[in-house]
Structures are given as C-alpha cells and as structure tokens.
Design a protein around this motif. Structure first.
Motif, PDB file in Angstrom:
ATOM      1  N   VAL A 153       3.666  -0.453 -11.503  1.00  0.00           N
ATOM      2  CA  VAL A 153       2.828   0.689 -11.112  1.00  0.00           C
ATOM      3  C   VAL A 153       1.544   0.197 -10.455  1.00  0.00           C
ATOM      4  CG1 VAL A 153       1.397   2.569 -12.014  1.00  0.00           C
ATOM      5  CG2 VAL A 153       3.752   2.308 -12.810  1.00  0.00           C
ATOM      6  N   ASP A 154       0.899  -0.824 -11.061  1.00  0.00           N
ATOM      7  CA  ASP A 154      -0.344  -1.360 -10.495  1.00  0.00           C
ATOM      8  C   ASP A 154      -0.093  -2.006  -9.131  1.00  0.00           C
ATOM      9  OD1 ASP A 154      -1.644  -0.513 -12.753  1.00  0.00           O
ATOM     10  OD2 ASP A 154      -1.658  -2.481 -13.724  1.00  0.00           O
ATOM     11  N   HIS A 156       2.352  -1.304  -7.007  1.00  0.00           N
ATOM     12  CA  HIS A 156       2.671  -0.245  -6.046  1.00  0.00           C
ATOM     13  C   HIS A 156       1.401   0.435  -5.555  1.00  0.00           C
ATOM     14  CE1 HIS A 156       4.295   3.986  -5.192  1.00  0.00           C
ATOM     15  NE2 HIS A 156       4.763   3.224  -4.227  1.00  0.00           N
ATOM     16  N   ARG A 157       0.488   0.717  -6.471  1.00  0.00           N
ATOM     17  CA  ARG A 157      -0.769   1.360  -6.086  1.00  0.00           C
ATOM     18  C   ARG A 157      -1.596   0.432  -5.181  1.00  0.00           C
ATOM     19  NH1 ARG A 157      -2.527   2.369 -10.725  1.00  0.00           N
ATOM     20  NH2 ARG A 157      -3.845   0.540 -10.976  1.00  0.00           N
ATOM     21  N   GLY A 160      -0.111   0.224  -1.730  1.00  0.00           N
ATOM     22  CA  GLY A 160      -0.413   1.435  -0.973  1.00  0.00           C
ATOM     23  C   GLY A 160      -1.818   1.442  -0.430  1.00  0.00           C
ATOM     24  N   GLU A 161      -2.771   0.938  -1.211  1.00  0.00           N
ATOM     25  CA  GLU A 161      -4.159   0.910  -0.762  1.00  0.00           C
ATOM     26  C   GLU A 161      -4.355  -0.068   0.385  1.00  0.00           C
ATOM     27  OE1 GLU A 161      -6.236  -0.068  -4.311  1.00  0.00           O
ATOM     28  OE2 GLU A 161      -6.127   1.968  -5.160  1.00  0.00           O
ATOM     29  N   VAL A 165       0.973   4.093   2.285  1.00  0.00           N
ATOM     30  CA  VAL A 165       1.931   4.640   1.325  1.00  0.00           C
ATOM     31  C   VAL A 165       3.375   4.418   1.765  1.00  0.00           C
ATOM     32  CG1 VAL A 165       0.298   6.361   0.482  1.00  0.00           C
ATOM     33  CG2 VAL A 165       1.809   6.941   2.381  1.00  0.00           C
ATOM     34  N   ASN A 169       6.009   2.491  -0.581  1.00  0.00           N
ATOM     35  CA  ASN A 169       7.233   3.163  -1.031  1.00  0.00           C
ATOM     36  C   ASN A 169       8.485   2.405  -0.618  1.00  0.00           C
ATOM     37  OD1 ASN A 169       5.784   5.179  -2.239  1.00  0.00           O
ATOM     38  ND2 ASN A 169       6.155   6.708  -0.671  1.00  0.00           N
ATOM     39  N   PHE A 200       4.749   7.458  -3.711  1.00  0.00           N
ATOM     40  CA  PHE A 200       3.661   8.247  -3.149  1.00  0.00           C
ATOM     41  C   PHE A 200       4.246   9.407  -2.344  1.00  0.00           C
ATOM     42  CE2 PHE A 200       1.503   3.973  -3.201  1.00  0.00           C
ATOM     43  CZ  PHE A 200       0.582   4.295  -4.178  1.00  0.00           C
TER      44      PHE A 200
END
Length: 406
Positions: A153-154, A156-157, A160-161, A165, A169, A200
């Motif tokens: 999760v971390d 992926h976030r 994305g940043e 996104v 994804n 996202f």
C-alpha cells in the motif's frame, strides 16, 4: 579474567571478550547467562556470535544475522538468542526456519520466472519487464514472505505520487498478477499481499483526432525524417490495429493481392486469428515498402533482438512536438480509427469486427460519436414522416365562372 581452553563458559561482556586470546584454531565460548549463545574466535582474531543448542534430536547451529563482534554487542546477541529460544520452546527449529528463508524465492526470482512464462503466453511481457525495472527493481532481493500488504500500500501510494496514478496502477496490476501466478504455479503456502490493495481512481483516457486536427497530425507524421516511423504511424491509423501487432507485422501474414492482413492467434489478445481488410491507402503504403525493402520477415525490420521495430516512443514525441499536442498516445491512433468509422456511419458490430473486439461493451464506447450519421438518418425519416400530412394533390384546371351559370 580471560577464559582459556578449560574455561570456555563465562558471562559475556565487552571487556572479557576483548581480552580473549587469539587461538590456533577456531574456538567457541559460551555465555553463562543465556543458553544457546556462543562466541566464535578465529586465528585471524575475528569474533562472531552464534546460536548453538540441542533441538529435536540434533544440534541447531547458525551464525546470528549481523552477528559479527563488535558490530553486535553482547546485549544484542543475548536478545536475539532469547528470541530464538522462545521459538524453540514452541517446537520450532529457528535455524531450520532461517535456512528455509534463505532458500525462499525473492521477488527477482519470481519475476524472472513470470517473465519466462510471459514470453510464451503474454503479448505484454516486454511491458512487464519495463514496469519491473522502473518501479519494483529496488525490491528484487526481498523474500516473498517479506512483502506485506502494508508495504505494498505504501509503495503504491509513493509510486503514484512520483510517477502518476496510471503508472502506479499498472505496476500494482502487474505485481498482483505475478504473485497470483507464482503462488499457483509453484504451490507456495503464501497469501498474495497485493490482493485487496485498492487501485487509484482513473478517468477513462480515450483521445482521438478529429477532422480539424487531422491535417496537422498527418503533416507532422509526414515531416518525420525516419520513413519507417512515418509508415508505422500511418499504418496504425489506417488499420486500427494495436501498435504491438503493427510493430511485429510479418510479410507472411500479409496478402497484398487479396488485400488482407491476418494477425495470428498467438499474437492477438483474444488468442484467435484476426483478419484485417486492407483499404487502398494501407495497401499502397505496404506495396511501396515491399518495393523499397524487399521481402523479408518483418514489415518493419530492426537490428534489435526481436528483429522488428520495438520502441517508437521517441519518434512519437517528435510528431507530437511538431503538431503541438500533449498527452496523445500511440494507442490513441487505434481509437481514432474506430472513431472515424463511427462518424462515417459504420455499425458498432462492424467497428468491433475491424478492431477485433469480442465483447459488444468494448465497442459501445464509440456509440456517442456516431451522431452525424444518426442525425442525417433521423432527418431523412423525419421529413418522410411529415410529408404524409401534405400528400401531393392532383392539379385540376379551374373553369371560368359566369353570373348566368345555373
């Protein structure tokens, strides 16, 4: 007091360990406070902490992880061995567990196996390799059991940043599919930690070139100095085929006399052959290439490993720069081909057949573009309907009137 060969058990401390003599051969000392904690001293003077004790009918023997003295202190060594003793008390051999972990598959091991499988069964295996190199290579040495849902999760976030996104994804989808396959195909007792990690939100990205912009795009393509790139982009536009299929287009699959190109099932997303009729503009382009290059294996040959054109992105950036567009993808040429078919009044079933769609819902995205043909048809039918109110009357000549008429 220094320990000697007859007194190898003492309470470990920095002072006493530093005073140990250099032995002629490797010698082990044992801590008086924590059972199982040992210290190895070699003839070179190096010292390391070990876990040594009798477990399940055999000797458990292993160097502590990062157990070199003085980097690891006696207190840290005691804490580590106390934890291992706790595991041993439950019947688990911590040394055997460590041995299994060392032999466990890493993410890089898993990806290499996934990639080899993909070469045989996935059209997008090269794209998977690019995704791995960009976003997952830093995790290559991690054991699969070290991948937790929280870490994914971390990651992926953060992806994305940094990269957007869509890229994040795509990387998550690839990681999830790879782990599902590796667990299933290798009978691993491992839950896929990527399962359930939310993607996202994405807005559907479907751009296409309208009639006002098309002349500028064609001029920009024609202005490119690389004739292969010019022909490649035009053929994507004229056939509506996926860019990967056009890149790997073989002359053996092209029938110039019959005006067709058959994409073999092994190279098509649906795993079924797809025959694309070649209209006159596409045929003219292919005939010119054949006359210039001769009959080889690929329509767009290359000196690269695959033997055909592999990455046209640099040339595409040149085209977009000349035309003054941003964000348009090569794949949007396929959307453009479908959109122009819709605007010319082609039925959705015909568009789906041209693009190789198997689901009507995939083609239905173009329904809203066919407004002009529908409007024209409605106008014709509407005029016909209204014309029924005023049927054409027979013209009868009027007779002259007279006051004396009876």
């Amino acid at each position: 007091m220094a320990a000697n060969a007859g007194n190898r058990k003492f309470s470990f401390s920095k002072e006493r360990i530093d005073r140990l003599p250099i032995p002629e051969k490797r010698t082990y000392y044992y801590d008086a406070k924590v059972p199982g904690l040992a210290l190895s001293v070699t003839p070179t003077g190096s010292k390391s902490f070990y876990f040594i004790r009798w477990l399940n009918g055999k000797t458990a023997f292993a160097k502590l992880e990062n157990g070199t003295y003085p980097a690891m202190t006696p207190e840290q060594a005691r804490a580590t061995v106390a934890r291992l003793n706790g595991e041993a008390a439950t019947g688990v051999d911590p040394v055997e567990v460590r041995r299994e972990r060392r032999a466990e598959m890493t993410l890089l091991d898993a990806f290499e196996r996934w990639s080899e499988h993909g070469k045989q069964h996935k059209r997008s295996w090269e794209q998977d390799r690019a995704i791995y190199r960009r976003y997952l290579e830093g995790w290559g040495s991690r054991k699969l059991s070290q991948l937790t849902r929280r870490k994914i999760v971390d990651w992926h976030r953060a992806t994305g940043e940094r990269h957007g996104v869509y890229a994040a994804n795509a990387a998550l989808r690839m990681l999830r599919a790879m782990l599902n396959w590796i667990v299933r195909s290798h009978d691993l007792t491992l839950d896929n930690p990527a399962t359930g990690v939310k993607l996202f939100p994405e807005q559907k990205r479907e751009s296409w070139i309208d009639a006002a912009t098309m002349p500028r795009l064609l001029d920009a393509i024609e202005a490119d100095q690389n004739p292969d790139m010019r022909d490649f982009f035009l053929l994507c536009l004229l056939t509506g085929a996926r860019r990967g299929n056009v890149q790997a287009m073989r002359w053996d699959d092209v029938d110039l006399s019959g005006g067709t190109w058959t994409i073999p099932g092994s190279a098509h997303k649906t795993k079924r052959p797809l025959t694309i009729p070649l209209a006159t503009p596409a045929l003219t382009l292919l005939q010119a290439r054949l006359a210039f290059h001769g009959f080889g294996v690929y329509v767009f040959p290359s000196t690269g490993k695959s033997g055909h054109l592999e990455e046209p992105k640099t040339a595409w950036k040149r085209v977009l720069s000349r035309v003054g567009l941003e964000g348009l993808r090569i794949h949007d040429l396929r959307h453009t081909a479908a959109s122009w078919l819709a605007n010319q009044g082609a039925p959705l079933t015909l568009i789906g057949a041209a693009l190789g769609h198997t689901q009507p819902s995939t083609t239905s995205r173009y329904a809203h573009l066919a407004t002009d043909p529908v409007r024209q048809a409605l106008e014709r039918s509407g005029n016909a309907i209204l014309a029924t109110r005023n049927p054409s009357a027979e013209v009868v000549p009027l007779l002259p009137t007279s006051r004396n008429a009876p």
